[in-house]
Design a protein around this motif. Structure first.
Motif, mmCIF file in Angstrom:
data_model
loop_
_atom_site.group_PDB
_atom_site.id
_atom_site.type_symbol
_atom_site.label_atom_id
_atom_site.label_comp_id
_atom_site.label_asym_id
_atom_site.label_seq_id
_atom_site.Cartn_x
_atom_site.Cartn_y
_atom_site.Cartn_z
ATOM 1 N N TRP A 309 3.287 -4.534 -8.118
ATOM 2 C CA TRP A 309 4.739 -4.444 -8.478
ATOM 3 C C TRP A 309 5.816 -3.988 -7.545
ATOM 4 O O TRP A 309 6.855 -4.649 -7.254
ATOM 5 C CB TRP A 309 4.949 -4.097 -9.946
ATOM 6 C CG TRP A 309 4.485 -5.020 -11.174
ATOM 7 C CD1 TRP A 309 4.225 -6.259 -10.816
ATOM 8 C CD2 TRP A 309 3.827 -4.495 -12.251
ATOM 9 N NE1 TRP A 309 3.890 -6.852 -12.245
ATOM 10 C CE2 TRP A 309 3.505 -5.845 -12.948
ATOM 11 C CE3 TRP A 309 3.822 -3.613 -12.908
ATOM 12 C CZ2 TRP A 309 2.989 -5.906 -14.383
ATOM 13 C CZ3 TRP A 309 3.122 -3.509 -14.425
ATOM 14 C CH2 TRP A 309 2.967 -4.755 -14.951
ATOM 15 N N ALA A 310 5.318 -2.894 -7.325
ATOM 16 C CA ALA A 310 6.254 -1.843 -6.317
ATOM 17 C C ALA A 310 6.624 -2.694 -5.176
ATOM 18 O O ALA A 310 7.809 -2.923 -4.559
ATOM 19 C CB ALA A 310 5.658 -0.625 -6.000
ATOM 20 N N LEU A 311 5.676 -3.287 -4.278
ATOM 21 C CA LEU A 311 5.705 -4.051 -3.260
ATOM 22 C C LEU A 311 6.579 -5.231 -3.504
ATOM 23 O O LEU A 311 7.336 -5.673 -2.569
ATOM 24 C CB LEU A 311 4.287 -4.314 -2.732
ATOM 25 C CG LEU A 311 3.374 -3.138 -2.165
ATOM 26 C CD1 LEU A 311 2.098 -3.692 -1.770
ATOM 27 C CD2 LEU A 311 4.215 -2.332 -1.124
ATOM 28 N N LEU A 312 6.325 -6.021 -4.499
ATOM 29 C CA LEU A 312 7.020 -7.187 -4.801
ATOM 30 C C LEU A 312 8.555 -6.995 -4.995
ATOM 31 O O LEU A 312 9.428 -7.630 -4.564
ATOM 32 C CB LEU A 312 6.364 -8.150 -6.116
ATOM 33 C CG LEU A 312 4.887 -8.470 -5.435
ATOM 34 C CD1 LEU A 312 4.360 -8.934 -7.116
ATOM 35 C CD2 LEU A 312 5.269 -9.742 -4.909
ATOM 36 N N MET A 313 8.845 -5.792 -5.743
ATOM 37 C CA MET A 313 10.317 -5.651 -6.121
ATOM 38 C C MET A 313 10.821 -5.017 -4.770
ATOM 39 O O MET A 313 12.079 -5.378 -4.727
ATOM 40 C CB MET A 313 10.198 -4.579 -7.402
ATOM 41 C CG MET A 313 9.734 -5.055 -8.528
ATOM 42 S SD MET A 313 9.912 -3.834 -9.902
ATOM 43 C CE MET A 313 9.595 -4.817 -11.421
ATOM 44 N N GLY A 314 10.312 -4.310 -4.037
ATOM 45 C CA GLY A 314 10.886 -4.018 -2.878
ATOM 46 C C GLY A 314 11.190 -5.129 -1.964
ATOM 47 O O GLY A 314 12.321 -5.041 -1.284
ATOM 48 N N GLY A 395 12.835 -1.152 -7.368
ATOM 49 C CA GLY A 395 11.810 -1.085 -6.390
ATOM 50 C C GLY A 395 11.406 0.524 -6.370
ATOM 51 O O GLY A 395 10.049 0.796 -6.342
ATOM 52 N N VAL A 396 12.429 1.308 -6.052
ATOM 53 C CA VAL A 396 11.877 2.693 -5.815
ATOM 54 C C VAL A 396 11.158 3.367 -7.064
ATOM 55 O O VAL A 396 10.284 4.050 -6.817
ATOM 56 C CB VAL A 396 13.150 3.378 -5.432
ATOM 57 C CG1 VAL A 396 12.797 4.837 -5.120
ATOM 58 C CG2 VAL A 396 13.816 2.893 -3.741
ATOM 59 N N SER A 397 11.725 3.140 -8.153
ATOM 60 C CA SER A 397 11.228 3.780 -9.431
ATOM 61 C C SER A 397 9.910 3.306 -9.545
ATOM 62 O O SER A 397 9.122 3.864 -9.993
ATOM 63 C CB SER A 397 12.145 3.305 -10.483
ATOM 64 O OG SER A 397 13.516 3.620 -10.368
ATOM 65 N N MET A 398 9.809 1.929 -9.326
ATOM 66 C CA MET A 398 8.318 1.369 -9.502
ATOM 67 C C MET A 398 7.267 2.153 -8.676
ATOM 68 O O MET A 398 6.138 2.315 -8.939
ATOM 69 C CB MET A 398 8.173 -0.014 -9.452
ATOM 70 C CG MET A 398 6.819 -0.820 -9.783
ATOM 71 S SD MET A 398 6.602 -0.723 -11.574
ATOM 72 C CE MET A 398 7.447 -1.894 -12.306
ATOM 73 N N ALA A 399 7.807 2.165 -7.518
ATOM 74 C CA ALA A 399 6.845 2.959 -6.438
ATOM 75 C C ALA A 399 6.518 4.313 -6.795
ATOM 76 O O ALA A 399 5.615 4.679 -6.738
ATOM 77 C CB ALA A 399 7.594 2.833 -4.780
ATOM 78 N N ALA A 400 7.479 4.920 -7.388
ATOM 79 C CA ALA A 400 7.176 6.282 -7.738
ATOM 80 C C ALA A 400 6.275 6.428 -8.997
ATOM 81 O O ALA A 400 5.539 7.351 -8.841
ATOM 82 C CB ALA A 400 8.595 7.003 -8.341
ATOM 83 N N LEU A 401 6.372 5.424 -9.837
ATOM 84 C CA LEU A 401 5.501 5.156 -10.865
ATOM 85 C C LEU A 401 4.091 4.908 -10.359
ATOM 86 O O LEU A 401 3.192 5.330 -11.194
ATOM 87 C CB LEU A 401 5.868 4.107 -12.033
ATOM 88 C CG LEU A 401 5.127 3.948 -13.065
ATOM 89 C CD1 LEU A 401 5.272 5.302 -13.977
ATOM 90 C CD2 LEU A 401 5.901 2.804 -13.841
#
Length: 430
Positions: A309-314, A395-401
């Motif tokens: 998800w983090a990659l897709l949102m980024g 995107g950044v928040s999902m990567a942190a999660l």
């Protein structure tokens, strides 16, 4: 809980199973709930568009979105206890009748040229409250209408049905609203009526026999039973906490997509393109959920999914083409659909029938109740930053999660006393 314990809790029809496609009761429930979910998807898509295009205010849009999501926070726990206490079929019938009346008032108001933000917010809250009751009752009813060997297949089909409702309902609501503002609400009123009729045709009971000995329990005590049952499962608490955070981010992302299309001066029909493509991804994810169920570690499934998800949102931050955004959204929807099936199979199999509503409600409260906070936060971020920077924040928040999930309680909490039987349960479920 051992596999033997899980098996003892299964209460589906006895005897050898026939093909699920020939199970009349399940097909009636499945198709009726499909119409109900389609109606909900249509109005859910229509509410923010009507408000944003009428008021030109992201804050007004977020207020209506907040009202629609607030029942996930306020209604879940009492609804779970009431669904376990009352007859599930009667609860579902009352919900459909109530929703017909609620959305009918919006159709009538819009047909006469009146748009009141307060009215839309109130109806959105009422409609969503009925939806909470309906979905809790429907999930608990499934295992009483299908053979235990068919439970995972039935729940996978339910998830695919929900994703198909999103595929048709979200773009359908957008297109209907673009043609005639009241059309989405008239459509939903008809859909809820058809769902009500399908419930009347089902002959089997939606729940097992209830213990009636002793004085009736207080509502607070019944709610506490569901809370205690789930609280004892440490790993599931950690998983639900991560799901709650991801749902907030997805609420922000969905609102950002609406504002992004408007900022670019595009027609609302482009939102139908984005949501339509993403709906296909959700259906494929639901149908492929069996592969996720065979994974040896639910914790690793969570970590890989949140990372994806983090990659897709980024990537979404750098893309403005609606078709490409739709494909990125489809990837995210595919992962989300598979997660939902895995969680539903585990929860329904592991939970005693008399606790189904309360445990599901507790899980929904933890996992989705915070969506309303996402709606409020989305209004503030979009009003202050605009769509692009808000997508970057998501995107950044999902990567942190994803990092937190990899090193935190999602992995560390996966102890033998929590999910010792998950691999065996998953194998049996497929």
């Amino acid at each position: 809980m051992s596999v033997a314990d899980v098996a003892r809790h299964e209460t589906g029809p006895p005897g050898p199973p026939g093909p699920l496609r020939k199970n009349r009761e399940f097909l009636l429930l499945w198709s009726g709930a499909g119409m109900s979910f389609l109606g909900t998807r249509v109005t859910t898509a229509a509410y923010p568009l009507i408000v944003l295009w009428h008021t030109d205010s992201p804050l007004a849009m977020s207020a209506v979105a907040f009202a629609a999501l607030l029942p996930l926070l306020l209604v879940q726990l009492p609804a779970g206890a009431m669904v376990d206490r009352w007859d599930r079929r009667k609860v579902m019938l009352a919900c459909e009748a109530g929703r017909v009346l609620a959305v009918g008032t919006v159709a009538a108001a819009l047909a006469t040229g009146r748009v009141w933000v307060v009215h839309l917010a109130v109806v959105a809250f009422v409609e969503a409250s009925f939806a909470v009751f309906y979905r809790l009752a429907e999930r608990g009813a499934v295992r009483n209408l299908v053979h235990p060997d068919h439970l995972s297949t039935a729940l996978s089909q339910n998830e695919a049905r929900g994703r198909a409702a999103g595929l048709l309902g979200q773009p359908g609501g957008i297109l209907l609203q673009s043609l005639v503002r009241w059309a989405p609400f008239l459509f939903s009123a008809v859909a809820y009526t058809l769902s009500l009729l399908s419930l009347l045709l089902i002959r089997k009971d939606f729940q097992g026999k209830r213990q009636t000995a002793g004085a009736p329990k207080k509502l607070v005590g019944e709610v506490a039973e569901g809370l205690r049952w789930l609280w004892k499962r440490r790993f599931m608490r950690a998983v639900l906490g991560c799901i709650a955070a991801t749902n907030i981010l997805f609420t922000l992302l969905g609102m950002a997509m609406i504002v992004l299309v408007k900022e670019q001066g595009r027609s609302p029909s482009w939102l139908a393109v984005i949501m339509g493509i993403s709906g296909v991804g959700g259906i494929l994810g639901a149908l492929a959920a069996g592969r996720w169920l065979r994974d040896k570690s639910l914790g690793s499934v969570m970590v890989r999914g949140i990372t994806g998800w983090a990659l897709l949102m980024g990537a979404m931050y750098f893309v403005r083409n609606p078709v490409l955004l739709g494909f990125l959204y489809a990837g995210a929807a595919s992962v989300g659909a598979a997660f939902n099936v895995v969680a539903a199979v585990y929860q329904v199999r592991a939970t005693p029938d008399e606790l189904q509503g309360r445990v599901a409600a507790t899980g929904n409260l933890i996992g989705s109740g915070t969506n309303s906070l996402g709606a409020l936060l989305g209004g503030v971020l979009l009003a202050g930053l605009g769509a692009g920077p808000t997508i970057a924040v998501v995107g950044v928040s999902m990567a942190a999660l994803a990092v937190f999930a990899a090193v935190g309680p999602v992995r560390k909490g996966e102890r033998a006393d929590d999910l010792t039987d998950f691999t065996a349960l998953a194998t049996r479920s497929t």
